[in-house]
Design a protein around this motif. Structure first.
Motif, PDB file in Angstrom:
ATOM      1  N   GLY A 249      -8.862  16.845   4.635  1.00  0.00           N
ATOM      2  CA  GLY A 249      -7.569  16.781   5.315  1.00  0.00           C
ATOM      3  C   GLY A 249      -7.525  15.907   6.547  1.00  0.00           C
ATOM      4  O   GLY A 249      -6.500  15.872   7.252  1.00  0.00           O
ATOM      5  N   ILE A 250      -8.599  15.170   6.839  1.00  0.00           N
ATOM      6  CA  ILE A 250      -8.633  14.375   8.078  1.00  0.00           C
ATOM      7  C   ILE A 250      -7.464  13.398   8.167  1.00  0.00           C
ATOM      8  O   ILE A 250      -6.803  13.291   9.203  1.00  0.00           O
ATOM      9  CB  ILE A 250      -9.968  13.609   8.202  1.00  0.00           C
ATOM     10  CG1 ILE A 250     -11.120  14.586   8.437  1.00  0.00           C
ATOM     11  CG2 ILE A 250      -9.904  12.598   9.338  1.00  0.00           C
ATOM     12  CD1 ILE A 250     -12.484  13.919   8.522  1.00  0.00           C
ATOM     13  N   LEU A 251      -7.208  12.673   7.074  1.00  0.00           N
ATOM     14  CA  LEU A 251      -6.159  11.651   7.124  1.00  0.00           C
ATOM     15  C   LEU A 251      -4.752  12.238   7.127  1.00  0.00           C
ATOM     16  O   LEU A 251      -3.786  11.512   7.311  1.00  0.00           O
ATOM     17  CB  LEU A 251      -6.310  10.684   5.946  1.00  0.00           C
ATOM     18  CG  LEU A 251      -7.497   9.728   6.026  1.00  0.00           C
ATOM     19  CD1 LEU A 251      -7.604   8.891   4.754  1.00  0.00           C
ATOM     20  CD2 LEU A 251      -7.388   8.816   7.244  1.00  0.00           C
ATOM     21  N   ALA A 252      -4.657  13.549   6.944  1.00  0.00           N
ATOM     22  CA  ALA A 252      -3.340  14.190   6.919  1.00  0.00           C
ATOM     23  C   ALA A 252      -2.866  14.600   8.309  1.00  0.00           C
ATOM     24  O   ALA A 252      -1.717  15.030   8.465  1.00  0.00           O
ATOM     25  CB  ALA A 252      -3.371  15.426   6.016  1.00  0.00           C
ATOM     26  N   THR A 253      -3.715  14.457   9.329  1.00  0.00           N
ATOM     27  CA  THR A 253      -3.372  15.006  10.637  1.00  0.00           C
ATOM     28  C   THR A 253      -3.818  14.095  11.765  1.00  0.00           C
ATOM     29  O   THR A 253      -4.758  13.302  11.609  1.00  0.00           O
ATOM     30  CB  THR A 253      -4.035  16.402  10.816  1.00  0.00           C
ATOM     31  OG1 THR A 253      -3.728  16.908  12.109  1.00  0.00           O
ATOM     32  CG2 THR A 253      -5.545  16.312  10.669  1.00  0.00           C
ATOM     33  N   ILE A 254      -3.148  14.215  12.897  1.00  0.00           N
ATOM     34  CA  ILE A 254      -3.582  13.474  14.084  1.00  0.00           C
ATOM     35  C   ILE A 254      -4.613  14.267  14.860  1.00  0.00           C
ATOM     36  O   ILE A 254      -5.107  13.829  15.891  1.00  0.00           O
ATOM     37  CB  ILE A 254      -2.400  13.120  15.009  1.00  0.00           C
ATOM     38  CG1 ILE A 254      -1.702  14.389  15.505  1.00  0.00           C
ATOM     39  CG2 ILE A 254      -1.435  12.190  14.313  1.00  0.00           C
ATOM     40  CD1 ILE A 254      -0.664  14.109  16.586  1.00  0.00           C
TER      41      ILE A 254
END
Length: 260
Positions: A249-254
């Protein structure tokens, strides 16, 4: 489940002797694929083949450099002759040089581009010719979160992986009419022997990854196997030119607020 069955398929995995490459190769073999593993290091290849054979998988090894188009052409021809066909190509072989851009020698930059981008092009072209004749094939390029994001000290690697993302889309565009699907996997941060020294509580980078990943953990190599099987199988026959990021989920969140 027949959609995911790879029985009778031959899968070439470049750099499939350790780490994530080995995990994906083992996943393909567990679904029934016969493996053709490449490496530039005889001792690593021998050790990997022993591991695969102990698991009961059918695996053959080939020593060559994927950036050497003449040598690669000879070995791909040998693979075709030995196995009768290549159904799946996983372009996994790669290197990284962590050097500040201002200090990096041009020779080092070119080397990373050559291995991480030119190598997949060479292998895709050589294997793709046979896939086009058979009107069937799956190519999986191992991209990275650096296909989307920059980071300190990895200018060459990020440039290569960004280019690999676009090579994936371009080959998918050209070869879809031949019933060839070209997709990519973008791994996040995984627990491998390479990351072991920094995966300890209190290490700044470990703490950063844990806090930056919504799942709150490093990935395990086996977390990649399902995606590899999916993209290599009939289950993904109408998916083309896509990069699937397996990153917790890293790329889904700032990211989380500092005080959370």
């Amino acid at each position: 489940m027949n959609l995911f069955d790879l029985s009778g398929k031959v899968a070439v995995v470049t750099g499939g002797t350790h780490g994530l490459g080995m995990a994906m190769a083992e996943g393909l073999a567990s679904a029934g694929a016969e493996l053709a593993i490449t490496s530039t290091t005889p001792s690593k290849l021998e050790e990997a083949l022993h591991y695969y054979h102990e698991k009961g998988y059918k695996a053959t090894g080939y020593i060559f450099d994927v950036t050497d188009e003449r040598e690669a052409a000879q070995k791909v021809a040998l693979m075709e002759a030995t196995h009768g066909k290549i159904d799946i190509l996983v372009n996994n072989a790669g290197i990284i040089k962590r050097i500040p851009a201002i200090e990096m020698e041009v020779e080092d930059f070119r080397k990373v581009i050559d291995v991480d981008l030119t190598g997949p092009f060479v292998m895709s072209q050589l294997v793709g010719k046979h896939m086009i004749k058979r009107r069937s094939g799956k190519i999986i390029n191992i991209c990275s979160m650096m296909s989307e994001l920059g980071r300190d000290n990895v200018a060459a690697y990020a440039s290569a992986k960004g280019g690999l993302k676009m090579l994936t889309k371009s080959l998918a565009t050209e070869w879809a009419k031949h019933n060839i699907q070209v997709n990519g996997i973008g791994p996040g941060y995984f627990a491998t022997s390479q990351t072991e020294p920094i995966r300890v509580d209190g290490h700044p980078f470990n703490d950063f990854i844990i806090s930056r990943t919504p799942e709150g953990r490093w990935g395990n190599p086996e977390d990649l196997t399902g995606t590899a099987i999916f993209l290599a199988s009939d289950a993904s026959r109408f998916i083309n030119g896509q990069i699937i990021y397996v990153d917790g989920g890293i790329l889904a969140t700032i990211g989380k607020p500092a005080n959370e």
